[in-house]
Design a protein around this motif. Structure first.
Motif, mmCIF file in Angstrom:
data_model
loop_
_atom_site.group_PDB
_atom_site.id
_atom_site.type_symbol
_atom_site.label_atom_id
_atom_site.label_comp_id
_atom_site.label_asym_id
_atom_site.label_seq_id
_atom_site.Cartn_x
_atom_site.Cartn_y
_atom_site.Cartn_z
ATOM 1 N N LEU A 141 0.847 -1.197 0.000
ATOM 2 C CA LEU A 141 0.000 0.000 0.000
ATOM 3 C C LEU A 141 0.881 1.247 0.000
ATOM 4 C CD1 LEU A 141 -2.715 1.524 0.414
ATOM 5 C CD2 LEU A 141 -2.368 1.240 2.866
ATOM 6 N N PHE A 142 1.890 1.265 0.860
ATOM 7 C CA PHE A 142 2.798 2.412 0.937
ATOM 8 C C PHE A 142 3.617 2.561 -0.342
ATOM 9 C CE2 PHE A 142 2.013 1.965 5.510
ATOM 10 C CZ PHE A 142 1.967 3.285 5.915
ATOM 11 N N ILE A 143 4.188 1.445 -0.821
ATOM 12 C CA ILE A 143 5.012 1.495 -2.034
ATOM 13 C C ILE A 143 4.184 1.958 -3.228
ATOM 14 C CG2 ILE A 143 6.330 0.101 -3.679
ATOM 15 C CD1 ILE A 143 7.311 -1.580 -1.343
ATOM 16 N N PRO A 146 14.902 1.051 -9.537
ATOM 17 C CA PRO A 146 14.918 -0.411 -9.406
ATOM 18 C C PRO A 146 15.286 -0.877 -8.000
ATOM 19 C CG PRO A 146 16.003 0.237 -11.435
ATOM 20 C CD PRO A 146 15.744 1.495 -10.672
ATOM 21 N N LEU A 147 16.167 -0.120 -7.325
ATOM 22 C CA LEU A 147 16.550 -0.519 -5.967
ATOM 23 C C LEU A 147 15.374 -0.382 -5.009
ATOM 24 C CD1 LEU A 147 20.141 1.037 -5.693
ATOM 25 C CD2 LEU A 147 19.516 -1.334 -6.155
ATOM 26 N N VAL A 148 14.628 0.704 -5.107
ATOM 27 C CA VAL A 148 13.460 0.878 -4.229
ATOM 28 C C VAL A 148 12.379 -0.138 -4.587
ATOM 29 C CG1 VAL A 148 11.638 2.468 -3.506
ATOM 30 C CG2 VAL A 148 13.966 3.291 -3.773
ATOM 31 N N MET A 149 12.244 -0.429 -5.887
ATOM 32 C CA MET A 149 11.291 -1.468 -6.297
ATOM 33 C C MET A 149 11.648 -2.809 -5.668
ATOM 34 S SD MET A 149 10.649 -0.691 -10.338
ATOM 35 C CE MET A 149 9.587 -2.117 -10.556
ATOM 36 N N GLY A 150 12.938 -3.007 -5.379
ATOM 37 C CA GLY A 150 13.396 -4.236 -4.738
ATOM 38 C C GLY A 150 12.799 -4.443 -3.358
ATOM 39 N N PHE A 151 12.314 -3.360 -2.713
ATOM 40 C CA PHE A 151 11.630 -3.505 -1.427
ATOM 41 C C PHE A 151 10.340 -4.310 -1.597
ATOM 42 C CE2 PHE A 151 13.539 0.706 0.318
ATOM 43 C CZ PHE A 151 14.725 0.043 0.576
ATOM 44 N N GLY A 152 9.770 -4.257 -2.803
ATOM 45 C CA GLY A 152 8.583 -5.069 -3.071
ATOM 46 C C GLY A 152 8.968 -6.472 -3.492
#
Length: 824
Positions: free
Chosen positions: A469-471, A503-509
């Motif tokens: 939800l946050f991402i 892409p790095l922040v997307m890696g949190f998902g």
């Protein structure tokens, strides 16, 4: 199949005529229209050209021209009828033209536009698919396909990656250009942002150069109207010879009108559509004509217009030049190109590519001057006000880290109650099975294997949903692009640039789509470094492990501990990127160029659809690999059954019961002794089981990190998917006592063989860091192999992350225990 595939004496029914311009007009006038039967009469001695019979007369076509006529044979028609059941058609008296007519009503449509233009939203609205939509470039990292029916036609819709142009600069541009030239869409929908016409229409001019059948979706038209601007799109469509339809993909407004225009263009009866050339000025046009003349001496495919090839050659496009080198008169073409470039540079005092770019923007400016009237954009004003704060040199970073902290704290706080409800439901179901079934392997499998493994992962579903939800909110609102912007200098110190940050922040998902998203990075070496460090980003698969261990041992500082883990992953990624840049992959820096889209309030529908997609993906994972792994882990922990050893413990339990038969007042002591004996029996059984033997074999390698054989086995199983660490702990621990005791309580009270606590604060921190760093899941390894094009880099990632995990956990555990003991 194509007309060129038919052999002498074979017949086919024409489905559609591809190609464009004068060729298409000429061949249709000769009778090559859909529904007509065509027969191969004879071939020239060298198999080219070929004579065809149509409408009772004969006509010869070259093979490359026949390749642009799509046909269907009787055999294919019958097969299609059987397999696809096209509108329940029946083939009577060998009349299979109806199938061909039905087949001709299949329109292949490609969606092409700038990043963040709303292509994927339009794709979702039209096809009913559920592809990811985000307010930053690079969300669509591969072509997505969907099929839907409208107004008697079947549309095969392809959502191509967002691209700003069709040069050979990025992988997306090359991919899109290749799909247009070779994929053969019947119609292109060029999605253009209504509030940013000048920049978006630049891609349109290049599509005009390619001479592709096109309809323009003037998307986000509500923003243009809200800003008080106006556009005479009917007049503009006549200028560029292409239908324009206002759309709002967020709500679906204008979608039906858009596909009505697509049908009109496809059927060749649209009054606006015609073939035009953008006039690039006397000097460039002279050079284009000269190069085109030499190109036409070759037997070129109709799918690539000579004019377009000439323009790209003059722009020094490396991919087109590579294609031209394969032609018979390549040296003459290149010589003519070089002469043309020299003349343009001499006269214009600019390189050819710049002159073409200026000419295209000049064409756009002239067209908009007659059709567009500016307004005052409140959206842009609001965007600048927000940007003043979130990109501020002092406040930008604290705001970003505050968002990150709130995301992790919210994951715990908001997920706490639904997690407890799910945990109570799992425990109730486990207790129900436990009391309803008789003892035996099946009951043990259900209670301790499936429920103990899958159930202990299921309870973390609310936390996964809240994280996404946050991402999703950060992505859809446009804040993610700002995060990349403010982190550019930081990324530059790593040897990367701001575009690597997304892409790095997307890696949190999830690391898999994040690694695929590295395609938006122009430099191959920067792309490779981003891929290699992406597994250090804490994906949602690790979240169940974090929530379990942090909730059990650091309950008062949950958000802070979660932030510490994610931040540690980022720091390690920085360090490893610097090392890779210095010793492994060296390259000069490339410019940081990325669009900062205006802020948009995400729709609740888009956010909840994203959450539902991730929840269903998580559930499928539990019903797949996690269920399978839980059963395997249970099998390894349940067998072999040592009857002799079990009998000895049963005898000792019987002796204890007989000792207290005459002393009812000592029931509590009797229960305590029996429980201890049963616990020893289970401990001994687990130690001698298959999984116990495996764990004791690998335990020496992980013992310096504070891990016993049970933790070691859970880490080994977690190589397939990180959630399996939790399911393995659930299978190993929850079968030891009554089913009312939660896994967290088991971990808090668990002892090692020597009687010391199995989990101390420093062991837990060591374990959390190991799970953060070690061995990416199998899907991530496969993604790295696919994107890098080599197993070498996938194997390297496995090796370096596992070694790094061991080193970091060793240092933390040994240093922490030495300095602080078991007190944190």
């Amino acid at each position: 199949m194509k007309l060129s595939d038919l052999h002498t004496g074979e017949k086919g029914i024409i489905i559609k005529v591809l190609g464009r311009g004068a060729f298409r007009k000429r061949i249709i006038e000769m009778g090559f229209v859909k529904g007509k039967e065509v027969e191969v009469v004879l071939s020239a001695p060298l198999k080219d050209p070929i004579v065809y019979k149509i409408m009772d007369y004969e006509v010869s076509l070259r093979k490359n021209e026949a390749n642009l006529v799509e046909i269907i044979t009787e055999k294919e028609a019958k097969k299609i009828q059987e397999e696809e059941d096209l509108d329940q058609l029946t083939i009577l008296n060998d009349d299979w033209r109806e199938v061909a007519i039905q087949k001709s009503k299949t329109i292949r449509v490609a969606l092409i536009g700038n990043p963040n233009s709303g292509k994927t939203s339009l794709f979702n609205i039209a096809s009913g698919a559920r592809e990811r939509v985000g307010n930053y470039s690079g969300v669509t990292v591969d072509a997505k396909e969907g099929t839907f029916k409208y107004n008697g036609y079947t549309f095969k819709l392809t959502d191509l990656p967002g691209t700003y142009s069709l040069t050979a600069y990025t992988p997306e541009e090359l991919y899109v250009r290749k799909q247009i030239a070779e994929g053969g869409p019947d119609i292109i929908i060029n999605v253009v942002v209504a509030s940013n016409l000048e920049r978006n229409l630049y891609l349109t001019t290049q599509l005009i150069d390619m001479d592709v059948p096109m309809v323009i979706a003037l998307n986000m038209y509500d923003e243009l109207e809200h800003a008080g601007a106006s556009l005479d799109y009917n007049n503009l469509s006549r200028m560029i010879a292409c239908p324009i339809v206002p759309t709002i993909s967020k709500t679906g407004k204008g979608t039906e009108e858009l596909f009505d225009e697509v049908i009109s263009v496809y059927e060749g009866n649209n009054p606006v559509t015609r073939h035009i050339h953008i006039n690039y000025g006397e000097v460039l046009e002279k050079a284009i004509k000269k190069v085109s003349k030499v190109l036409k001496e070759n037997d070129l495919s109709e799918s690539i217009p000579p004019r377009y090839l000439s323009i790209k050659l003059l722009e020094n496009d490396s991919e087109v030049e590579k294609y031209v080198q394969s032609l018979p008169n390549a040296s003459l073409i290149i010589a003519e190109r070089d002469a043309g470039v020299k003349e343009v540079v001499s006269f214009m005092k600019e390189d050819c590519e710049t002159v073409f770019t200026d000419a295209r923007y000049g064409f756009i400016e002239g067209a908009l001057k007659e059709t567009y009237k500016e307004g005052k954009s409140d959206l842009l004003k609001t965007t600048r006000m927000i940007d003043f704060l979130v990109t501020h040199k002092f406040w930008g970073y604290p705001i970003f880290f505050l968002f990150m902290f709130l995301m992790f704290e919210g994951t715990f706080l908001l997920g706490e109650y639904p997690m407890q409800w799910l945990e109570a439901l799992v425990n109730w179901f486990s207790g129900f099975i436990n009391t309803s079934m008789s003892e035996g392997p099946l009951k043990d499998l259900l209670v301790n294997g499936i429920i103990g493994g899958v159930g202990n992962v299921l309870v973390f579903l609310p936390n996964i949903i809240i994280l996404y939800l946050f991402i999703s909110f950060m992505e859809d609102s446009g804040y993610m692009a700002r995060a990349a912007f403010i982190m550019d200098k930081f990324m530059h110190k790593m040897g990367l640039h701001g575009k690597s940050f997304i892409p790095l922040v997307m890696g949190f998902g999830c690391n898999v789509p994040a690694i695929m998203a590295t395609r938006t990075i122009e430099s191959r070496n920067s792309r490779l470094i981003t891929m290699l460090i992406n597994p250090l980003m804490s994906c949602s698969a690790r979240l169940p492990v974090y929530v379990l261990l942090i909730g059990a041992f650091f309950n008062e500082h949950k958000g802070l501990m979660m932030f510490f883990l994610y931040f540690t992953g980022v720091i390690l990624a920085v360090i490893m990127a610097r090392i890779f840049k210095k010793f492994l992959i060296k390259e000069e820096d490339i410019p940081f160029v990325m669009e900062l889209p205006p802020y948009r309030m995400p729709t609740s529908k888009a956010i909840f659809r994203h959450m539902w997609d991730k929840a269903s993906q998580y559930m499928r994972k539990m019903g797949g690999i996690i269920l399978f792994a839980s059963i395997i882990i249970w099998f390894l922990s349940y067998f072999p059954q040592d009857r002799t050893e079990n009998k000895q413990y049963e005898q000792q339990i019987a002796q204890i019961e007989s000792m207290f038969q005459k002393s009812p007042e000592q029931n509590a002591e009797r229960e305590r002794l029996i429980t201890e004996e049963e616990h020893r029996m289970r401990q001994e059984h687990q130690k001698n089981s298959y999984i116990g033997r495996i764990g004791q074999f690998i335990e020496p390698a992980l013992q310096p990190l504070g891990f016993d054989w049970k933790i070691s086995v859970s880490l080994l199983s977690g190589m397939a998917a990180k959630e399996i660490v939790v399911s393995t702990l659930g299978v190993i621990y929850t079968g030891e006592d009554d089913n009312e005791t939660s896994l967290k309580q088991h971990l808090l009270t668990e002892k090692k063989d020597d009687g010391s606590p199995a989990f101390t604060p420093w062991i837990v921190i060591s374990l959390l860091l190991f799970v953060l760093i070690y061995f990416p899941c199998v899907a991530t390894i496969a993604a790295i192999k696919n994107e890098s094009g080599s197993w070498k880099w996938a194997a390297f990632t496995v090796g370096y992350t596992t070694l790094l995990a061991w080193i970091v956990s060793f240092i933390v555990y040994q240093t922490g225990t030495l300095l602080c003991g078991n007190i944190l």
